[in-house]
Design an enzyme around this catalytic site. Structure first.
Site, mmCIF file in Angstrom:
data_model
loop_
_atom_site.group_PDB
_atom_site.id
_atom_site.type_symbol
_atom_site.label_atom_id
_atom_site.label_comp_id
_atom_site.label_asym_id
_atom_site.label_seq_id
_atom_site.Cartn_x
_atom_site.Cartn_y
_atom_site.Cartn_z
ATOM 1 N N ILE A 206 -15.931 4.771 -26.951
ATOM 2 C CA ILE A 206 -15.778 3.486 -27.665
ATOM 3 C C ILE A 206 -15.744 3.784 -29.159
ATOM 4 C CG2 ILE A 206 -16.865 1.236 -28.157
ATOM 5 C CD1 ILE A 206 -16.098 1.618 -25.206
ATOM 6 N N HIS A 207 -14.737 3.298 -29.858
ATOM 7 C CA HIS A 207 -14.781 3.428 -31.312
ATOM 8 C C HIS A 207 -13.952 2.384 -32.068
ATOM 9 C CE1 HIS A 207 -10.898 5.478 -30.805
ATOM 10 N NE2 HIS A 207 -10.673 5.167 -32.063
ATOM 11 N N ARG A 208 -13.177 1.564 -31.362
ATOM 12 C CA ARG A 208 -12.308 0.599 -32.062
ATOM 13 C C ARG A 208 -13.144 -0.400 -32.845
ATOM 14 N NH1 ARG A 208 -7.619 2.188 -32.674
ATOM 15 N NH2 ARG A 208 -7.324 3.489 -30.890
#
Ligand code: UD1
Ligand code: UDP
Length: 368
Positions: A206-208
């Site tokens: 997850i990084h958006r």
């Protein structure tokens, strides 16, 4: 001799440039200067890839680091322009859709340096994403548009781009998967070290910003992954952006041990994790495709994707993280799905994207 100035700065760009720079190095008459903006700077986000792919150190590291969009892009623009004025490249090569991409595009076009964009034409049609703005602007000012898919070419044609600028070359990440993904790491795999069994864990990344910077979505994702980890271990190489948000919000202390948080891993370690996972859950652009390359089903925690081909094929599922229950049931649904999809060899080119890109560059820069 013609000089290409390549701009990189973020993790996926080191991987993409590794395959293209290698091809450039094979052409007599082409010289490359590699400019690292310093957007990503942790050892696990940058140096590890230069070591792994045996890339030469960047000719310039601008060490811009982290900042808000305006400050980060502005500082990059100023620093890249100074390098361009000093080195006078014949062409600038940019990758993807990060702030480093945008700064490289603007610096080049203002100095009338021809611009080539790798991964052109991708669209989410969501202008709230910083990446969408970056890629639309980059495509608008680029002279050579290297598209990875026919969808990307169609997007550009629909926007009225001159067809002679568009080059359908395939996806450089597929080249990387073939060239670097097949090598197995000589060390013990991360899955082994963590005691994970083949096809018996979920791999998540997850990084958006649209997920990390909205508390409701962040809670839905981490609540959902925590619930799933009670049934099947979930391993999560944590992007520094996400680690910071989890710590700052206090969520980190509430996560169960079965949601195994680890540092970002090397490319080959990541590919090993991807290959052996039962399911990949991600909001990454690159990892959606790698799931397909390595034949692992994928759930994409977003409202839309730039790679609709994979949704149509049935190996990737869009799961907007509306709430915890939606995340849990979407992942459970994907875990129960039967693998009845077969790869489509035409989707991402035949692993020759970097060679084709460099052929076009060679023709443009060296043809008499
Ligand atoms: C950037 C790209 C995104 C891409 C991603 C790849 C933009 C707008 N976004 O997102 O499109 O998918 O890279 O991974 O360009 N940080 C560190 N150490 C680092 C790098 C970042 O601690 O080495 C932390 C900092 O707190 C920073 C935050 O991560 O503020 C975000 O970094 P940034 O480069 O701005 O955006 P990414 O989320 O990495
Ligand atoms: N990746 C990696 N180590 C990790 C996480 C990702 O090597 O811990 C690789 C991944 O295999 C893919 C690329 O980084 O090749 C994707 O980058 P990221 O998800 O950061 O960015 P995006 O593709 O979304 O722009």
């Amino acid at each position: 001799m013609a000089t290409i100035a390549t701009i990189v700065g973020a993790r996926p760009q080191f991987i993409k440039a590794a395959v293209v720079s290698r091809e450039i190095g094979n052409i007599r008459g082409l010289d490359e200067i590699l400019i690292h903006t310093g957007q990503h700077y942790d050892e696990t986000m940058s140096k590890v890839f230069f070591d792994e792919f045996e890339m030469a150190a960047p000719d310039f590291n601008l060490e811009i680091g982290s900042a808000g969009h305006g400050a980060q892009t502005g500082r990059m623009l100023e620093a890249i322009e100074a390098v361009f004025i000093e080195c006078k490249p014949d062409l600038t090569l940019i990758y993807g859709d990060t702030n480093s991409t945008l700064a490289g595009a603007l610096a080049a076009v203002k100095l009338h340096i021809p611009l080539a964009h790798v991964e052109a034409g991708l669209r989410s049609f969501n202008r709230n994403m910083p990446e969408e703005v970056n890629r639309v602007v980059a495509d608008c000012v680029a002279d050579l548009l290297f598209v990875p898919t026919t969808t990307a070419a169609d997007n550009l044609l629909r926007e009225g781009v001159d067809p002679t600028k568009i080059h359908a070359v395939g996806d450089v990440m597929y080249d990387a998967a073939l060239q670097f993904g097949e090598r197995s790491s000589s060390k013990q795999s991360v899955a082994d070290v963590l005691g994970l069994k083949s096809r018996d864990y979920v791999l998540a990344t997850i990084h958006r910003a649209e997920n990390t910077d909205h508390a409701d979505r962040l809670n839905a994702i981490f609540g959902g992954l925590s619930d799933i980890s009670a049934e099947l271990p979930v391993v999560l190489p944590l992007h520094p952006r996400t680690r910071k948000v989890l710590v700052d919000s206090g969520l980190e202390t509430q996560l169960p041990a079965s949601l195994i948080r680890i540092e970002p891993v090397s490319y080959q370690a990541m590919v090993e994790l991807e290959r052996e996972a039962r399911l990949i859950v991600t909001d990454s652009g690159g990892i959606q495709k790698e799931a397909y390359f390595h034949r692992t089903r994928c759930v994409t925690l977003r409202n839309e994707t730039e790679w609709p081909e994979l949704i149509a094929l049935g190996c990737n599922h869009l799961l907007p993280p509306r709430d915890r229950q939606a995340v849990v049931s979407g992942i459970r649904h994907a875990l129960a799905a039967v693998d009845d999809w077969s790869p489509d060899a035409t989707l991402f080119g035949g692993g020759q994207a970097s060679r084709r890109i460099v052929e076009v560059l060679e023709h443009r820069l060296l043809a008499p």
